[in-house]
Every structure is written in structure tokens, then in C-alpha cells.
Design a protein around this motif. Structure first.
Motif, PDB file in Angstrom:
ATOM      1  N   PRO A   9     -11.078  -6.705 -11.112  1.00 24.34           N
ATOM      2  CA  PRO A   9      -9.849  -6.111 -11.300  1.00 24.34           C
ATOM      3  C   PRO A   9      -9.536  -4.513 -10.505  1.00 24.34           C
ATOM      4  CG  PRO A   9     -11.241  -7.104 -13.196  1.00 24.34           C
ATOM      5  CD  PRO A   9     -12.453  -7.056 -12.085  1.00 24.34           C
ATOM      6  N   PRO A  10      -8.722  -4.287 -10.488  1.00 19.35           N
ATOM      7  CA  PRO A  10      -7.853  -2.831  -9.901  1.00 19.35           C
ATOM      8  C   PRO A  10      -7.628  -1.938 -10.953  1.00 19.35           C
ATOM      9  CG  PRO A  10      -6.505  -4.717  -9.096  1.00 19.35           C
ATOM     10  CD  PRO A  10      -7.272  -5.555 -10.064  1.00 19.35           C
ATOM     11  N   VAL A  11      -7.030  -2.224 -12.542  1.00 24.79           N
ATOM     12  CA  VAL A  11      -6.647  -1.828 -13.011  1.00 24.79           C
ATOM     13  C   VAL A  11      -7.705  -1.097 -13.901  1.00 24.79           C
ATOM     14  CG1 VAL A  11      -4.643  -2.557 -12.260  1.00 24.79           C
ATOM     15  CG2 VAL A  11      -5.364  -3.593 -13.768  1.00 24.79           C
TER      16      VAL A  11
ATOM     17  N   MET B 294       0.877  -1.367  -0.002  1.00 25.00           N
ATOM     18  CA  MET B 294      -0.251   0.011  -0.092  1.00 25.00           C
ATOM     19  C   MET B 294       0.491   0.773   0.092  1.00 25.00           C
ATOM     20  SD  MET B 294      -3.665   1.182  -0.136  1.00 25.00           S
ATOM     21  CE  MET B 294      -4.310   0.410   0.654  1.00 25.00           C
ATOM     22  N   GLU B 295       2.382   1.322   0.859  1.00 23.24           N
ATOM     23  CA  GLU B 295       3.102   2.572   0.598  1.00 23.24           C
ATOM     24  C   GLU B 295       2.904   2.437  -0.571  1.00 23.24           C
ATOM     25  OE1 GLU B 295       7.241   3.063   2.479  1.00 23.24           O
ATOM     26  OE2 GLU B 295       5.735   1.838   4.139  1.00 23.24           O
ATOM     27  N   LYS B 296       3.766   1.667  -1.371  1.00 23.00           N
ATOM     28  CA  LYS B 296       3.930   2.294  -2.944  1.00 23.00           C
ATOM     29  C   LYS B 296       2.827   2.895  -3.422  1.00 23.00           C
ATOM     30  CE  LYS B 296       7.254   0.525  -6.687  1.00 23.00           C
ATOM     31  NZ  LYS B 296       7.774  -0.967  -6.913  1.00 23.00           N
ATOM     32  N   VAL B 297       2.249   2.123  -3.944  1.00 29.94           N
ATOM     33  CA  VAL B 297       0.373   2.666  -3.684  1.00 29.94           C
ATOM     34  C   VAL B 297       0.572   4.729  -3.691  1.00 29.94           C
ATOM     35  CG1 VAL B 297      -1.690   3.197  -4.551  1.00 29.94           C
ATOM     36  CG2 VAL B 297      -0.561   0.671  -4.858  1.00 29.94           C
ATOM     37  N   ASN B 298       0.458   4.694  -2.316  1.00 29.81           N
ATOM     38  CA  ASN B 298       0.337   6.120  -1.988  1.00 29.81           C
ATOM     39  C   ASN B 298       1.039   6.986  -2.436  1.00 29.81           C
ATOM     40  OD1 ASN B 298      -1.949   5.426  -0.957  1.00 29.81           O
ATOM     41  ND2 ASN B 298      -0.793   4.681   0.778  1.00 29.81           N
ATOM     42  N   ARG B 299       3.102   6.288  -2.491  1.00 35.19           N
ATOM     43  CA  ARG B 299       3.757   6.889  -2.964  1.00 35.19           C
ATOM     44  C   ARG B 299       3.739   7.190  -4.143  1.00 35.19           C
ATOM     45  NH1 ARG B 299       8.108   5.697  -5.238  1.00 35.19           N
ATOM     46  NH2 ARG B 299       7.966   3.845  -4.777  1.00 35.19           N
TER      47      ARG B 299
ATOM     48  N   PRO C 200       8.387  -6.673  -9.655  1.00 36.11           N
ATOM     49  CA  PRO C 200       8.229  -7.591  -8.912  1.00 36.11           C
ATOM     50  C   PRO C 200       7.640  -7.577  -7.906  1.00 36.11           C
ATOM     51  CG  PRO C 200      10.529  -6.531  -9.638  1.00 36.11           C
ATOM     52  CD  PRO C 200       9.583  -5.591  -9.972  1.00 36.11           C
ATOM     53  N   GLU C 201       6.599  -6.402  -7.846  1.00 36.55           N
ATOM     54  CA  GLU C 201       6.261  -5.767  -6.446  1.00 36.55           C
ATOM     55  C   GLU C 201       4.266  -5.388  -7.086  1.00 36.55           C
ATOM     56  OE1 GLU C 201       7.383  -2.677  -3.974  1.00 36.55           O
ATOM     57  OE2 GLU C 201       9.511  -3.085  -3.665  1.00 36.55           O
ATOM     58  N   GLY C 202       4.456  -5.474  -8.545  1.00 41.69           N
ATOM     59  CA  GLY C 202       3.142  -5.983  -8.512  1.00 41.69           C
ATOM     60  C   GLY C 202       1.912  -7.080  -7.903  1.00 41.69           C
ATOM     61  N   ARG C 203       2.476  -7.870  -8.196  1.00 41.81           N
ATOM     62  CA  ARG C 203       0.850  -8.476  -7.044  1.00 41.81           C
ATOM     63  C   ARG C 203       0.844  -7.952  -6.155  1.00 41.81           C
ATOM     64  NH1 ARG C 203      -0.948 -12.728 -10.093  1.00 41.81           N
ATOM     65  NH2 ARG C 203      -0.405 -13.880 -11.263  1.00 41.81           N
ATOM     66  N   ASP C 204       1.251  -7.883  -5.478  1.00 39.73           N
ATOM     67  CA  ASP C 204       1.186  -7.005  -4.004  1.00 39.73           C
ATOM     68  C   ASP C 204       0.527  -5.640  -3.914  1.00 39.73           C
ATOM     69  OD1 ASP C 204       2.460  -9.045  -2.507  1.00 39.73           O
ATOM     70  OD2 ASP C 204       4.674  -8.575  -2.251  1.00 39.73           O
ATOM     71  N   MET C 205       0.912  -4.849  -5.130  1.00 41.78           N
ATOM     72  CA  MET C 205       0.418  -3.640  -5.369  1.00 41.78           C
ATOM     73  C   MET C 205      -0.965  -3.780  -5.228  1.00 41.78           C
ATOM     74  SD  MET C 205       3.122  -1.528  -7.293  1.00 41.78           S
ATOM     75  CE  MET C 205       2.240  -0.115  -7.599  1.00 41.78           C
ATOM     76  N   GLU C 206      -1.347  -5.112  -6.269  1.00 41.23           N
ATOM     77  CA  GLU C 206      -2.828  -5.189  -7.423  1.00 41.23           C
ATOM     78  C   GLU C 206      -3.549  -5.880  -5.759  1.00 41.23           C
ATOM     79  OE1 GLU C 206      -4.670  -7.773 -10.868  1.00 41.23           O
ATOM     80  OE2 GLU C 206      -2.027  -8.046 -10.194  1.00 41.23           O
ATOM     81  N   LYS C 207      -2.955  -6.389  -4.779  1.00 41.07           N
ATOM     82  CA  LYS C 207      -3.459  -6.480  -3.886  1.00 41.07           C
ATOM     83  C   LYS C 207      -4.407  -5.380  -3.134  1.00 41.07           C
ATOM     84  CE  LYS C 207      -1.901 -10.897  -3.049  1.00 41.07           C
ATOM     85  NZ  LYS C 207      -0.368 -11.500  -2.819  1.00 41.07           N
ATOM     86  N   ALA C 208      -3.216  -4.354  -2.541  1.00 36.63           N
ATOM     87  CA  ALA C 208      -3.147  -3.211  -2.008  1.00 36.63           C
ATOM     88  C   ALA C 208      -4.280  -2.595  -2.464  1.00 36.63           C
ATOM     89  CB  ALA C 208      -2.202  -2.500  -2.153  1.00 36.63           C
ATOM     90  N   LEU C 209      -5.187  -2.465  -4.136  1.00 33.47           N
ATOM     91  CA  LEU C 209      -5.771  -1.495  -5.010  1.00 33.47           C
ATOM     92  C   LEU C 209      -7.199  -2.052  -4.746  1.00 33.47           C
ATOM     93  CD1 LEU C 209      -3.641  -0.554  -8.257  1.00 33.47           C
ATOM     94  CD2 LEU C 209      -4.181   0.808  -6.188  1.00 33.47           C
ATOM     95  N   VAL C 210      -6.435  -3.805  -4.470  1.00 35.24           N
ATOM     96  CA  VAL C 210      -8.105  -4.056  -4.144  1.00 35.24           C
ATOM     97  C   VAL C 210      -8.959  -4.211  -2.466  1.00 35.24           C
ATOM     98  CG1 VAL C 210      -9.565  -6.928  -3.644  1.00 35.24           C
ATOM     99  CG2 VAL C 210      -8.025  -6.235  -5.826  1.00 35.24           C
TER     100      VAL C 210
END
Length: 105
Positions: free
Chosen positions: A65-67, A1-6, A47-57
Motif C-alpha cells: 500500500p502506497p500510503v 505523477m505530476e500532481k504528486v510531484n507538484r 477524484p484523481e486519487g486512484r491515479d495518484m495512488e498508482k503513481a505512488l506505487v
């Protein structure tokens, strides 16, 4: 979530996308046609895309789908449906006005 917010905080207009997503491409074209140059961040290139996708959900509060996930001025606007609704009502153009490359008179 931190990367998405940044990423959202660092970019005036941000699209979190996947390179194979046609709706992501359509949203990108729409924003460019409206005069802004969004930063497009491809989840499938990170490489962190999956985690970012979960954070977007979690952020969007749904299981769809979050995108594309569109952020304007650090705030999540939504995905394709929300963006198109804002566009059809004229609100999207008003939201984007401060970020247009050439200001309208």
C-alpha cells in the motif's frame, strides 16, 4: 505523477494519506509531536486519487500500500517503516529541524 510531484514541491512536509488509514494518522501524529505541521493530502477525497495512488506505487517501486507517503523538502522519505527507522535512529528529527514551528536552541 505530476500532481504528486507538484504537491511535494509546494509543501515542506507532506503526507499523502487516506482518511481511513490508521498508519497515516499515526505518522501525522508523530510528525506533529516532533514539532512540524505537515500538509496532509487525503487521496480518498480527490477524484484523481486512484491515479495518484498508482503513481505512488510506481514511485515507491513496490506493490505494498502506497500510503502513508511522506515527503520532506520535496523528496520521498517513504512510508511508515522508513519513517519509524529514521525516527529511531534520530535522523528524522535532524531532517525536520528546518521545518519546525519553534526552533530548538
Amino acid at each position: 505523477m505530476e500532481k504528486v510531484n507538484r504537491l511535494a514541491a509546494e509543501n515542506e512536509v507532506l503526507i499523502i494519506s487516506k482518511s481511513s488509514c490508521c498508519l497515516c494518522y499515526a505518522v501525522s501524529v508523530l510528525l506533529r509531536d516532533l514539532g512540524v505541521s505537515p500538509m496532509v493530502y487525503e487521496l480518498d477525497q480527490d477524484p484523481e486519487g486512484r491515479d495518484m495512488e498508482k503513481a505512488l506505487v510506481r514511485l515507491q517501486g513496490c506493490n505494498t500500500p502506497p500510503v502513508p507517503a511522506v515527503f520532506i523538502a520535496g523528496d520521498l522519505v517513504g512510508s511508515t517503516n522508513e519513517l519509524m527507522s529514521l525516527h529511531l535512529s534520530g535522523d528524522l528529527n535532524r531532517m525536520l529541524k528546518p521545518y519546525k514551528a519553534v526552533q530548538e536552541n
